[in-house]
Design an enzyme around this catalytic site. Structure first.
Site, PDB file in Angstrom:
ATOM      1  N   ASP A   1      12.432  63.139 -35.480  1.00 53.41           N
ATOM      2  CA  ASP A   1      13.570  62.422 -36.073  1.00 53.41           C
ATOM      3  C   ASP A   1      13.633  61.017 -35.494  1.00 53.41           C
ATOM      4  O   ASP A   1      13.778  60.844 -34.284  1.00 53.41           O
ATOM      5  CB  ASP A   1      14.850  63.213 -35.739  1.00 53.41           C
ATOM      6  CG  ASP A   1      16.101  62.634 -36.366  1.00 53.41           C
ATOM      7  OD1 ASP A   1      16.015  61.653 -37.116  1.00 53.41           O
ATOM      8  OD2 ASP A   1      17.191  63.192 -36.082  1.00 53.41           O
TER       9      ASP A   1
ATOM     10  N   ASP B   1      23.768  64.167 -39.625  1.00 54.65           N
ATOM     11  CA  ASP B   1      23.850  63.585 -38.281  1.00 54.65           C
ATOM     12  C   ASP B   1      25.297  63.460 -37.835  1.00 54.65           C
ATOM     13  O   ASP B   1      26.034  62.591 -38.305  1.00 54.65           O
ATOM     14  CB  ASP B   1      23.186  62.199 -38.279  1.00 54.65           C
ATOM     15  CG  ASP B   1      21.673  62.306 -38.299  1.00 54.65           C
ATOM     16  OD1 ASP B   1      21.126  63.005 -37.426  1.00 54.65           O
ATOM     17  OD2 ASP B   1      21.037  61.709 -39.191  1.00 54.65           O
TER      18      ASP B   1
ATOM     19  N   HIS C   1      19.541  66.932 -43.780  1.00 56.83           N
ATOM     20  CA  HIS C   1      19.841  66.664 -42.364  1.00 56.83           C
ATOM     21  C   HIS C   1      21.177  65.930 -42.257  1.00 56.83           C
ATOM     22  O   HIS C   1      21.380  64.890 -42.893  1.00 56.83           O
ATOM     23  CB  HIS C   1      18.707  65.822 -41.790  1.00 56.83           C
ATOM     24  CG  HIS C   1      18.760  65.583 -40.314  1.00 56.83           C
ATOM     25  ND1 HIS C   1      18.297  66.498 -39.394  1.00 56.83           N
ATOM     26  CD2 HIS C   1      19.203  64.525 -39.594  1.00 56.83           C
ATOM     27  CE1 HIS C   1      18.433  66.013 -38.177  1.00 56.83           C
ATOM     28  NE2 HIS C   1      18.995  64.814 -38.266  1.00 56.83           N
TER      29      HIS C   1
ATOM     30  N   SER D   1      17.811  62.662 -44.097  1.00 55.40           N
ATOM     31  CA  SER D   1      19.087  62.475 -43.394  1.00 55.40           C
ATOM     32  C   SER D   1      20.025  61.667 -44.276  1.00 55.40           C
ATOM     33  O   SER D   1      19.721  60.526 -44.648  1.00 55.40           O
ATOM     34  CB  SER D   1      18.852  61.739 -42.073  1.00 55.40           C
ATOM     35  OG  SER D   1      20.069  61.158 -41.643  1.00 55.40           O
TER      36      SER D   1
ATOM     37  N   MET E   1      25.039  65.346 -32.223  1.00 60.02           N
ATOM     38  CA  MET E   1      24.962  64.356 -31.142  1.00 60.02           C
ATOM     39  C   MET E   1      26.366  64.205 -30.569  1.00 60.02           C
ATOM     40  O   MET E   1      27.025  63.175 -30.708  1.00 60.02           O
ATOM     41  CB  MET E   1      24.418  63.028 -31.697  1.00 60.02           C
ATOM     42  CG  MET E   1      22.933  63.107 -31.986  1.00 60.02           C
ATOM     43  SD  MET E   1      22.397  61.852 -33.164  1.00 60.02           S
ATOM     44  CE  MET E   1      22.747  62.710 -34.699  1.00 60.02           C
TER      45      MET E   1
ATOM     46  N   MET F   1      13.260  63.512 -30.505  1.00 61.81           N
ATOM     47  CA  MET F   1      13.738  62.219 -31.015  1.00 61.81           C
ATOM     48  C   MET F   1      12.648  61.160 -30.821  1.00 61.81           C
ATOM     49  O   MET F   1      12.080  61.043 -29.735  1.00 61.81           O
ATOM     50  CB  MET F   1      15.003  61.763 -30.270  1.00 61.81           C
ATOM     51  CG  MET F   1      16.255  62.576 -30.518  1.00 61.81           C
ATOM     52  SD  MET F   1      16.702  62.828 -32.241  1.00 61.81           S
ATOM     53  CE  MET F   1      16.906  61.147 -32.826  1.00 61.81           C
TER      54      MET F   1
ATOM     55  N   MET G   1      27.903  62.516 -35.012  1.00 61.94           N
ATOM     56  CA  MET G   1      27.981  61.678 -33.795  1.00 61.94           C
ATOM     57  C   MET G   1      29.435  61.496 -33.396  1.00 61.94           C
ATOM     58  O   MET G   1      30.293  61.278 -34.255  1.00 61.94           O
ATOM     59  CB  MET G   1      27.358  60.309 -34.071  1.00 61.94           C
ATOM     60  CG  MET G   1      25.941  60.374 -34.609  1.00 61.94           C
ATOM     61  SD  MET G   1      25.197  58.742 -34.685  1.00 61.94           S
ATOM     62  CE  MET G   1      23.721  59.118 -35.661  1.00 61.94           C
TER      63      MET G   1
ATOM     64  N   HIS H   1      22.532  68.175 -37.006  1.00 61.94           N
ATOM     65  CA  HIS H   1      22.105  67.603 -35.715  1.00 61.94           C
ATOM     66  C   HIS H   1      23.347  67.128 -34.975  1.00 61.94           C
ATOM     67  O   HIS H   1      23.981  66.150 -35.382  1.00 61.94           O
ATOM     68  CB  HIS H   1      21.118  66.454 -36.034  1.00 61.94           C
ATOM     69  CG  HIS H   1      20.624  65.708 -34.847  1.00 61.94           C
ATOM     70  ND1 HIS H   1      19.889  64.549 -34.957  1.00 61.94           N
ATOM     71  CD2 HIS H   1      20.734  65.938 -33.515  1.00 61.94           C
ATOM     72  CE1 HIS H   1      19.572  64.102 -33.750  1.00 61.94           C
ATOM     73  NE2 HIS H   1      20.086  64.913 -32.862  1.00 61.94           N
TER      74      HIS H   1
HETATM   75  C1  DX5 Z   1      19.319  58.990 -35.407  1.00 60.29           C
HETATM   76  C2  DX5 Z   1      19.548  60.184 -36.316  1.00 60.29           C
HETATM   77  C3  DX5 Z   1      18.505  60.236 -37.355  1.00 60.29           C
HETATM   78  C4  DX5 Z   1      18.521  59.050 -38.287  1.00 60.29           C
HETATM   79  C5  DX5 Z   1      17.124  58.784 -38.744  1.00 60.29           C
HETATM   80  O1  DX5 Z   1      20.283  58.970 -34.451  1.00 60.29           O
HETATM   81  O2  DX5 Z   1      19.491  61.390 -35.587  1.00 60.29           O
HETATM   82  O3  DX5 Z   1      18.532  61.456 -38.083  1.00 60.29           O
HETATM   83  O4  DX5 Z   1      19.353  59.235 -39.404  1.00 60.29           O
HETATM   84  O5  DX5 Z   1      17.078  57.564 -39.418  1.00 60.29           O
HETATM   85  P1  DX5 Z   1      15.690  56.862 -39.783  1.00 60.29           P
HETATM   86  O6  DX5 Z   1      14.862  57.835 -40.550  1.00 60.29           O
HETATM   87  O7  DX5 Z   1      16.112  55.670 -40.586  1.00 60.29           O
HETATM   88  O8  DX5 Z   1      15.071  56.490 -38.465  1.00 60.29           O
HETATM   89 ZN    ZN Z   2      19.201  63.294 -36.760  1.00 61.92          ZN
END
Ligand code: DX5
Ligand code: ZN
Length: 219
Positions: A176, A36, A34, A9, A69, A138, A38, A67
């Protein structure tokens, strides 16, 4: 063809050197990247959008594992697909018609993923199982990298593994949140086949190449 996928990620990458960071993990053996996304509504944090996906698309050949969110993700699926996403994963908590949304993702030519938050009952994923190319569990509350792994997510992965096997589904079972050299083997044992890691890769004390190698050692 890989049996297992490592999807670093970029949330923990150094964005001043994003191109270099992605090139490093690609050379070290990352399978996917990956991303993320948000929105500050579904999760408290605000991160990146289609512009960064398009930037990643220019700098790597690896599939982009996006991903989402975000609330009402169906409004943005086409934009992310056009930006170069290879897979789009949507939260069941944001999709009143998860099967319809997964079909929409497939019609855009992307791998269709469905994801469950830690507090969402496993049963909520049931309608998505036949349609999804990927189920994501998750193992932290989404929003930030660097959080502590929630051990109760191991049993959730086992439960979903059984459901997928019963349906003879070949969907990826991705995990994840807090994935590192301690937790990856436990999630693999429980039946996960794809592993997202931000901190364990990009914040590895010896750098991302060592981070990728330390995790791939368990494949
Ligand atoms: C969390 C994200 C993850 C995050 C994982 O909200 O969806 O993808 O980047 O980070 P680590 O591997 O540090 O837990
Ligand atoms: Zn993620």
């Amino acid at each position: 063809m890989n049996n297992y996928i490592l999807s670093p990620s970029i949330l923990s990458a150094d964005f001043a050197r994003l191109g270099e960071e992605i090139a490093t993990v690609e050379a070290a053996g990352a399978d996917w990247i990956h991303v993320d996304v948000m929105d500050g509504h579904f999760v408290p944090n605000i991160t990146m959008g289609p512009f960064i996906v398009a930037t990643c698309r220019r700098i790597t050949k690896l599939p982009l594992d996006v991903h989402l969110m975000i609330e009402q993700p169906e409004r943005y699926l086409e934009t992310f697909a056009k930006a170069g996403a290879s897979g789009l994963t949507v939260h069941v908590e944001t999709c009143p018609d998860i099967v319809g949304t997964l079909k929409q993702i497939k019609s855009l030519g992307c791998r269709a993923g469905a994801v469950l938050n830690p507090e969402t009952p496993v049963g909520a994923i049931q309608p998505a199982l036949m349609e999804a190319d990927l189920i994501l569990v998750m193992s932290v509350h989404p929003g930030y990298s660097g959080q502590r792994f929630m051990p109760e997510s191991i049993a959730r992965v086992s439960e979903i593994r059984k459901k997928l096997d019963a349906l003879r589904s070949s969907a990826w079972l991705e995990v994840d949140g807090g994935i590192d050299t301690e937790t990856l083997p436990k999630m693999k044992e429980a039946g996960a086949t794809a592993f997202v890691a931000a901190t364990a890769v990009f914040k590895h004390p010896e750098g991302p190449t060592a981070g990728i190698r330390s995790l791939r050692a368990y494949f």
